[in-house]
Design a protein around this motif. Structure first.
Motif, short mmCIF file in Angstrom:
data_model
loop_
_atom_site.label_atom_id
_atom_site.label_comp_id
_atom_site.label_asym_id
_atom_site.label_seq_id
_atom_site.Cartn_x
_atom_site.Cartn_y
_atom_site.Cartn_z
N GLY A 70 -39.22 20.33 -36.74
CA GLY A 70 -39.63 21.54 -36.02
C GLY A 70 -40.18 22.59 -36.96
O GLY A 70 -40.09 23.79 -36.70
N GLY A 71 -40.76 22.15 -38.08
CA GLY A 71 -41.27 23.10 -39.08
C GLY A 71 -42.77 23.26 -39.00
O GLY A 71 -43.38 23.11 -37.93
N VAL A 72 -43.36 23.53 -40.16
CA VAL A 72 -44.79 23.84 -40.22
C VAL A 72 -45.40 23.05 -41.37
O VAL A 72 -44.83 22.96 -42.45
N PHE A 73 -46.58 22.50 -41.11
CA PHE A 73 -47.31 21.79 -42.16
C PHE A 73 -48.65 22.47 -42.36
O PHE A 73 -49.37 22.74 -41.41
N MET A 74 -48.97 22.78 -43.62
CA MET A 74 -50.21 23.51 -43.92
C MET A 74 -51.11 22.68 -44.83
O MET A 74 -50.65 21.82 -45.56
N LEU A 75 -52.39 22.99 -44.78
CA LEU A 75 -53.34 22.45 -45.75
C LEU A 75 -53.77 23.60 -46.64
O LEU A 75 -54.23 24.63 -46.15
N ARG A 76 -53.59 23.45 -47.94
CA ARG A 76 -54.00 24.51 -48.87
C ARG A 76 -55.02 23.92 -49.84
O ARG A 76 -54.74 22.91 -50.49
N ILE A 77 -56.16 24.54 -49.90
CA ILE A 77 -57.22 24.03 -50.77
C ILE A 77 -57.07 24.67 -52.15
O ILE A 77 -57.20 25.88 -52.30
N GLU A 78 -56.81 23.84 -53.14
CA GLU A 78 -56.55 24.34 -54.49
C GLU A 78 -57.86 24.35 -55.28
O GLU A 78 -58.10 23.51 -56.15
N ASP A 79 -58.67 25.34 -54.96
CA ASP A 79 -60.01 25.42 -55.55
C ASP A 79 -60.07 26.46 -56.65
O ASP A 79 -60.91 27.33 -56.66
N THR A 80 -59.16 26.35 -57.60
CA THR A 80 -59.14 27.32 -58.69
C THR A 80 -59.84 26.79 -59.92
O THR A 80 -59.99 27.51 -60.90
N ASP A 81 -60.22 25.53 -59.87
CA ASP A 81 -60.90 24.97 -61.03
C ASP A 81 -62.39 24.94 -60.75
O ASP A 81 -62.94 23.93 -60.33
N THR A 82 -63.01 26.10 -60.97
CA THR A 82 -64.42 26.22 -60.57
C THR A 82 -65.31 25.26 -61.36
O THR A 82 -66.39 24.93 -60.92
N LYS A 83 -64.82 24.78 -62.49
CA LYS A 83 -65.63 23.86 -63.28
C LYS A 83 -65.72 22.48 -62.63
O LYS A 83 -66.67 21.76 -62.82
#
Ligand code: GLU
Length: 524
Positions: A70-83
């Protein structure tokens, strides 16, 4: 701890004054209002333009645990590596999850879900650390770092920015100003108080408590080139403020666990429960040894492979689900659950090593899965696949859906004896090519009995029921002194080009009288 920086200096070091205080962030992203035991999970891929099967495995575990609690599932885009960023890479992740039916929650309250849009949050936390001396601006250049590294290697020391090698660890406000006036942009580094002589105990939900030497590296929190956080710092800020309860990630992150535990403790924040999953392995065809799925050698390491070749996505998930929760297969076979979604997963049973992915076993899951589908669902899946991924031939095969439905319905009417030769949508269409005149290849090698074929045509009536039809075959066999099966084989090969097909009577019924007659005549 060192002396903290003034607000002015913090603003100069970070490029702007921080937007929030920590308590403002705590208020903006309050603890979630969820029932006891509800798990908040996230899949946090870096958009590299490639989705590894191991990523899908984690996303499945994440979404499953959240749903069942009964929780929550998220998608997080880890776009910190601009290279490393690749165009359309996010689309690939979103599309893949969509096609595998893995939904996620994008409640704005805890967003944004792109790390590149969370700069204000990272900078605000970094400001707090600069304020009280738990972080500092570091002006070491790439050349300086290279020099430190070679010095350390030569002396047999661990490499990295720590202790006496961390030149700017105790940098004064005057020196900071001097560097800034010089146009230099610093990285923000952790002022580590760890000492590797001491041990830190960290928790993994499956592996238990693990002791590591404490981290003494002044790791980078905010990079100088783009002002974005490193993975470590983003993980700290995001999983705290997104109120993640369980971090499920690859075992390659296990060595970072002491650092992450240190960061959470330093903030006085409750760390999430960690689960470091095993890599997905296979048995190497050449050596017979178990090894990691390789991006280079194994097409099945790429999630796109399964979509392109038309594997039933639910069967792939069934198999991955069974790797994560090994009791599932038995529960499904016994009819206790219909799908993985219904099966209750136990955290403690997630394998910590040797998760084997075997294509033969996947074939079994796929056959089981397809054999349990209704004809109309099967047709829908095949059509959808062909229209997106198929070539001209496959698109032609699905153009007439009534004919395709009749073809695919063969041997699916008896629930106890449903054919189990379909594995993928692509292979299914391959098996059925002979039904289509444009794709049918007559078998000219086979030694037909022309008398038998002629006799069959003489008396053939498409309207015959199965018994009448069979009796005619038996008569022909007697007339020419051959076995019933020989007559059937002549007809089978004449119509399909193959010696092995599903039920011959059904094939003729689906093909229709004119086509049957035409194919046999053409051979004669
Ligand atoms: N972006 C990280 C990765 O791709 C995520 C790890 C995690 O789930 O925290 O491995």
């Amino acid at each position: 701890m060192r002396t903290g920086l003034s607000e002015d200096l913090i603003a100069r070091v970070l490029g702007a004054a921080p937007k929030y205080t920590i308590s403002e962030l705590e208020e903006k992203f309050p603890p979630r209002n969820l029932p006891d035991g509800a798990m908040v999970t996230r899949f946090a891929p870096s958009p590299t333009g490639y989705m590894h099967l191991g990523g899908l495995y984690q996303a499945l575990i994440d979404s499953h645990l959240a749903a069942q609690s009964g929780g929550v599932f998220m998608l997080r885009i880890e776009d910190t590596d601009t290279k490393r960023e690749v165009a359309d890479a996010v689309k690939l992740i979103v599309d893949s999850l969509y096609k595998f039916g893995i939904g996620y929650n994008s409640d704005e309250k805890y967003g944004p879900y792109y790390q590149s849009q969370r700069r204000d949050i990272y900078h605000s936390v970094a400001a707090e650390l600069l304020r009280d001396g738990r972080a500092y601006p570091c002006f070491l250049t790439a050349d300086d770092l290279e020099q430190i590294r070679s010095q350390q290697s030569a002396a047999g020391f661990a490499t990295g920015v720590y202790g006496e090698f961390a030149r700017d660890r105790d940098i004064t406000a005057e020196d900071i100003v001097r560097h800034l006036d010089n146009g230099e942009v610093p990285t923000i580094r952790l002022y580590s108080t760890g000492d590797p002589v001491r041990r830190i105990f960290c928790k993994d939900a499956v592996r238990g408590s693990i002791g590591f030497p404490e981290n003494n590296e002044d790791i980078v929190l905010i990079k100088s080139n783009d002002g974005l956080p490193t993975y470590h710092f983003a993980h700290l800020c995001d999983d705290h403020f997104m109120r993640t309860t369980h971090v499920i990630r690859g075992e390659e992150w296990l060595p970072s666990l002491p650092l992450h535990t240190q960061l959470f403790r330093m903030m006085g924040w409750q760390p999430p429960m960690y689960i470091h999953t095993s890599t997905i392995d296979k048995i190497d065809e050449e050596t017979g040894k178990q090894r990691k799925l390789s991006k280079r050698k194994d097409p099945e390491s790429n999630v796109a492979f399964f979509l392109r070749d038309g594997w039933p996505t639910d069967a792939v998930l069934d198999y991955l689900g069974n790797i994560a929760a090994s009791g599932y297969e038995e529960a499904k076979l016994k009819g206790m659950v219909k799908s993985f979604a219904e099966y209750e997963m136990k955290l403690k049973k997630i394998p910590m090593s040797g998760a084997l992915f075997d294509m033969k076993k996947l074939e079994w899951w796929a056959k089981e899965y397809i054999s349990a589908m209704t004809v109309s669902d099967l047709v829908k899946s095949v059509v959808t696949w062909a229209n997106e991924y198929g070539d001209e031939k496959q698109k032609m095969q699905v153009a007439n859906q009534d004919y395709l439905t009749a073809v695919l319905a063969i041997e699916r009417d008896n629930p106890r004896r449903i054919r189990k030769d379909f594995i993928t949508w692509k292979q299914t269409l391959g098996i059925e090519e002979f039904f289509f005149d444009e794709l049918f290849v007559p078998n000219t090698e086979y030694k037909y009995n022309a008398d038998v074929l002629r006799a069959f045509l003489e008396n053939f009536d498409i309207a015959d029921d199965k018994d009448t039809w069979w009796n005619k075959i038996v008569e022909i066999a007697q007339k020419f002194g051959v076995k019933n099966g020989d007559v059937a084989m002549d007809l089978r090969v004449a119509l399909s080009g193959r010696t092995n097909t599903p039920d011959l009577y059904s094939i003729m019924q689906v093909m229709g009288g004119p086509r049957v007659i035409e194919r046999i005549k053409a051979l004669l």
